[in-house]
Design a protein around this motif. Structure first.
Motif, PDB file in Angstrom:
ATOM      1  N   GLN A   1       0.837  -1.198   0.000  1.00 52.80           N
ATOM      2  CA  GLN A   1       0.000   0.000   0.000  1.00 52.80           C
ATOM      3  C   GLN A   1       0.874   1.251   0.000  1.00 52.80           C
ATOM      4  O   GLN A   1       1.849   1.328   0.759  1.00 52.80           O
ATOM      5  N   GLU A   2       0.505   2.214  -0.826  1.00 49.82           N
ATOM      6  CA  GLU A   2       1.058   3.557  -0.731  1.00 49.82           C
ATOM      7  C   GLU A   2       0.008   4.429  -0.062  1.00 49.82           C
ATOM      8  O   GLU A   2      -1.090   4.602  -0.595  1.00 49.82           O
ATOM      9  N   LEU A   3       0.331   4.961   1.112  1.00 44.97           N
ATOM     10  CA  LEU A   3      -0.586   5.792   1.885  1.00 44.97           C
ATOM     11  C   LEU A   3      -0.001   7.197   1.937  1.00 44.97           C
ATOM     12  O   LEU A   3       0.687   7.581   2.874  1.00 44.97           O
ATOM     13  N   PHE A   4      -0.278   7.951   0.879  1.00 47.04           N
ATOM     14  CA  PHE A   4       0.356   9.251   0.691  1.00 47.04           C
ATOM     15  C   PHE A   4      -0.687  10.323   0.380  1.00 47.04           C
ATOM     16  O   PHE A   4      -1.612  10.100  -0.407  1.00 47.04           O
ATOM     17  N   SER A   5      -0.501  11.492   0.940  1.00 47.02           N
ATOM     18  CA  SER A   5      -1.165  12.690   0.453  1.00 47.02           C
ATOM     19  C   SER A   5      -0.353  13.255  -0.699  1.00 47.02           C
ATOM     20  O   SER A   5       0.882  13.235  -0.662  1.00 47.02           O
ATOM     21  N   TYR A   6      -1.036  13.755  -1.717  1.00 47.76           N
ATOM     22  CA  TYR A   6      -0.354  14.391  -2.843  1.00 47.76           C
ATOM     23  C   TYR A   6      -0.560  15.904  -2.843  1.00 47.76           C
ATOM     24  O   TYR A   6      -0.360  16.561  -3.867  1.00 47.76           O
ATOM     25  N   SER A   7      -0.940  16.446  -1.700  1.00 50.40           N
ATOM     26  CA  SER A   7      -1.209  17.884  -1.634  1.00 50.40           C
ATOM     27  C   SER A   7       0.039  18.719  -1.865  1.00 50.40           C
ATOM     28  O   SER A   7      -0.057  19.886  -2.279  1.00 50.40           O
TER      29      SER A   7
ATOM     30  N   TYR B   1       4.644   3.578   3.194  1.00 48.64           N
ATOM     31  CA  TYR B   1       4.457   2.394   2.366  1.00 48.64           C
ATOM     32  C   TYR B   1       4.336   1.196   3.298  1.00 48.64           C
ATOM     33  O   TYR B   1       5.175   0.996   4.190  1.00 48.64           O
ATOM     34  N   ARG B   2       3.298   0.401   3.086  1.00 49.12           N
ATOM     35  CA  ARG B   2       3.047  -0.763   3.951  1.00 49.12           C
ATOM     36  C   ARG B   2       3.036  -2.028   3.093  1.00 49.12           C
ATOM     37  O   ARG B   2       2.358  -2.104   2.075  1.00 49.12           O
ATOM     38  N   ILE B   3       3.798  -3.022   3.528  1.00 46.99           N
ATOM     39  CA  ILE B   3       3.835  -4.313   2.857  1.00 46.99           C
ATOM     40  C   ILE B   3       3.313  -5.368   3.828  1.00 46.99           C
ATOM     41  O   ILE B   3       3.794  -5.458   4.959  1.00 46.99           O
ATOM     42  N   GLU B   4       2.328  -6.142   3.395  1.00 47.56           N
ATOM     43  CA  GLU B   4       1.784  -7.235   4.211  1.00 47.56           C
ATOM     44  C   GLU B   4       1.884  -8.531   3.424  1.00 47.56           C
ATOM     45  O   GLU B   4       1.336  -8.640   2.325  1.00 47.56           O
ATOM     46  N   ILE B   5       2.615  -9.485   3.980  1.00 53.12           N
ATOM     47  CA  ILE B   5       2.769 -10.796   3.353  1.00 53.12           C
ATOM     48  C   ILE B   5       2.038 -11.811   4.222  1.00 53.12           C
ATOM     49  O   ILE B   5       2.419 -12.055   5.382  1.00 53.12           O
TER      50      ILE B   5
ATOM     51  N   CYS C   1       5.658  -4.867   7.024  1.00 49.94           N
ATOM     52  CA  CYS C   1       6.760  -3.908   6.997  1.00 49.94           C
ATOM     53  C   CYS C   1       6.201  -2.545   6.625  1.00 49.94           C
ATOM     54  O   CYS C   1       5.434  -2.429   5.666  1.00 49.94           O
ATOM     55  N   GLU C   2       6.553  -1.511   7.397  1.00 49.50           N
ATOM     56  CA  GLU C   2       6.158  -0.154   7.062  1.00 49.50           C
ATOM     57  C   GLU C   2       7.406   0.689   6.832  1.00 49.50           C
ATOM     58  O   GLU C   2       8.286   0.746   7.692  1.00 49.50           O
ATOM     59  N   LEU C   3       7.468   1.300   5.677  1.00 49.96           N
ATOM     60  CA  LEU C   3       8.556   2.205   5.337  1.00 49.96           C
ATOM     61  C   LEU C   3       8.009   3.625   5.375  1.00 49.96           C
ATOM     62  O   LEU C   3       7.110   3.965   4.599  1.00 49.96           O
ATOM     63  N   THR C   4       8.516   4.438   6.280  1.00 50.69           N
ATOM     64  CA  THR C   4       8.111   5.833   6.341  1.00 50.69           C
ATOM     65  C   THR C   4       9.156   6.678   5.631  1.00 50.69           C
ATOM     66  O   THR C   4      10.361   6.453   5.779  1.00 50.69           O
ATOM     67  N   VAL C   5       8.694   7.636   4.870  1.00 46.01           N
ATOM     68  CA  VAL C   5       9.578   8.474   4.073  1.00 46.01           C
ATOM     69  C   VAL C   5       9.625   9.862   4.690  1.00 46.01           C
ATOM     70  O   VAL C   5       8.591  10.508   4.881  1.00 46.01           O
ATOM     71  N   GLY C   6      10.827  10.333   5.028  1.00 43.56           N
ATOM     72  CA  GLY C   6      10.989  11.663   5.588  1.00 43.56           C
ATOM     73  C   GLY C   6      10.185  11.862   6.859  1.00 43.56           C
ATOM     74  O   GLY C   6      10.004  10.934   7.661  1.00 43.56           O
TER      75      GLY C   6
END
Length: 361
Positions: A170-176, A295-299, A307-312
Motif C-alpha cells: 500500500q502507498e498511503l500518501f497525500s499528494y497535496s 508504504y506498507r507491505i503485508e505478506i 513492513c512499514e517504510l516511512t519516508v521523511g
C-alpha cells in the motif's frame, strides 16, 4: 568490499532539471565517482543558465542547453533521464533510443512500467533492445514505486518466507504537496468531476505502470499469473482545497484508491494498492497510517510479515519521496555502466549501494 565506480569517475549528462532532475544535479555534483558534464533542458528560458542555480544551489560553471546533438557529442558514460513521462511516453522512448544508439548508457525514472522489461510493451522493449545493441550499452529504469517498494523490497522480504499466500503493498500518501499539475489533474484526475475519466482510470493504463512490478514479484517467486485486473475508486472533497499543483474545487475528486491485482489460482495474490488523498480527513474509511507518507507491505503466509517504510517526516515526505525516486537511478549509474548491454531490471544488478554517500562529517 569494493563498490562499483570506486576507482572510476563516470561522466554523466543530466536530462531535465525538474523536481527529480534538480535533485540529480546536486547529488551527482556531490559524488566522488561521478562528474556532471552537461544538462539538457526543455524550457527555452533555462537555456544558457547555470545548472547549479537551476537546481536551486550555487553556480557550478556549467550551463544548460537544449542542443541534444551537442550533449551526445560529449560522449558521456551515462545519461540520467528524468524528463516527465506521463504526458509524453512516446517522446521519451524516442529520446531514449537516440541516446542509447549513440553508445551512452541510460538510467531513468520516466517510464515506470519498464522497471520489469519482460512485462512491458514488447514492441517498445524491442526498440530499446535494438538501440542498446547498436550502442553496446545498457538501459535501466527505477524509482520508489514502481522501482523499489512494491517489487524490489517485496522480493527481499520474501527471502524470509516459508509459505506465501498473498502479498499486498500500500502507498498511503497525500499528494497535496506534489507540484506537477498535469500529473495531479489530468493523469490522476484530482479536481475533476466524479464522472470524468482521467488517464489513469482508462482501462489498461494502471496495468501498464503497475502490472510490471506485479509480474516481477510473480516471476521472482516462480508463480504464473492468471490475470492482472484493476480497481479504481474516488471520493469528492466537500470543500475547496489549495494544493501545490493548484486549486481543487468543492465537490470534485479529492481522494483516490486504486489497485493493480495479480491473480494466482483464482485469488488476489499480488496486489499494489494506492490510497492517495489531497487532505488527510478525506475518505476516512479507507486505509490509513499513523502518519502520512507510508508504504506498507503485508505478506500473508508463514510467517506473516508486515513492513512499514516511512519516508521523511510528516512535513517533508513528498519531497523526500522524490529524493528516493531520483537516487534509485543516480545510485545505479556505476552499476549500469558495468552491466551487460541491453534493457536490464533490478534482478540483473547487485544492490546499487551508493559509493561515497556516507558523510564522515
Amino acid at each position: 568490499m569494493k563498490l562499483a565506480g570506486e576507482s572510476t569517475k563516470r561522466r554523466v549528462v543530466q536530462w531535465s532539471t525538474g523536481a527529480c532532475g534538480s535533485i540529480a544535479v546536486n547529488a551527482i555534483g556531490r559524488r566522488p565517482d561521478l562528474e556532471l558534464v552537461g544538462t539538457w533542458v526543455h524550457d527555452p528560458a533555462k537555456v544558457g543558465r547555470d545548472v547549479g542555480e537551476l537546481a536551486g544551489g550555487t553556480p557550478v560553471g556549467l550551463t544548460a542547453t537544449d542542443d541534444t546533438e551537442a550533449l551526445l557529442a560529449l560522449a558521456p558514460d551515462c545519461v540520467c533521464y528524468t524528463a516527465i513521462g506521463e504526458s509524453r511516453p512516446e517522446d521519451c522512448i524516442d529520446d531514449l533510443c537516440q541516446i542509447l544508439s549513440a553508445g551512452i548508457n541510460v538510467v531513468s525514472t520516466s517510464v515506470p512500467g519498464l522497471i520489469h522489461p519482460p512485462a512491458y510493451d514488447a514492441a517498445v522493449v524491442a526498440r530499446l533492445e535494438a538501440a542498446c545493441r547498436r550502442g553496446g550499452v545498457s538501459f535501466y529504469m527505477s524509482g520508489i514505486e514502481p522501482g523499489f517498494v512494491a517489487d524490489h523490497l517485496v522480493a527481499m522480504l520474501t527471502t524470509g518466507s516459508s509459505r506465501i499466500d498473498s502479498v499486498r503493498t500500500q502507498e498511503l500518501f497525500s499528494y497535496s504537496d506534489y507540484p506537477v499539475a498535469f500529473t495531479m489533474f489530468e493523469f490522476m484526475g484530482f479536481g475533476k468531476p466524479v464522472d470524468h475519466v482521467c488517464l489513469l482510470e482508462q482501462p489498461g493504463v494502471q496495468t501498464s505502470i503497475w502490472g510490471p512490478p506485479v509480474r516481477m514479484v510473480a516471476d521472482m517467486l516462480g508463480v504464473e499469473l492468471e490475470a492482472i485486473r484493476e480497481t479504481f475508486d474516488k471520493r469528492l472533497t466537500p470543500r475547496p482545497l489549495e494544493v501545490a499543483a493548484g486549486r481543487i474545487e468543492a465537490d470534485t475528486v479529492g481522494a483516490l484508491r486504486f489497485e493493480t491485482i495479480g491473480v494466482v489460482d483464482g485469488r488476489d495474490a499480488i496486489v499494489i494498492e494506492h490510497v492517495n488523498r489531497m487532505a488527510r480527513d478525506l475518505a476516512p474509511d479507507w486505509p490509513t497510517a499513523e502518519r502520512d507518507g507510508v508504504y506498507r507491505i503485508e505478506i500473508e503466509g508463514s510467517p506473516k510479515l508486515r513492513c512499514e517504510l516511512t519516508v521523511g517526516t510528516e512535513q517533508d515526505f513528498s519531497d523526500e519521496g522524490l529524493v528516493v525516486t531520483t537516487m534509485r537511478a543516480v545510485n545505479a549509474i556505476p552499476y549500469v555502466c558495468d552491466a551487460r548491454p541491453g534493457v536490464i531490471g533490478a534482478s540483473d544488478l547487485p544492490l546499487t549501494v551508493p559509493y561515497g554517500a556516507f558523510d564522515p562529517a
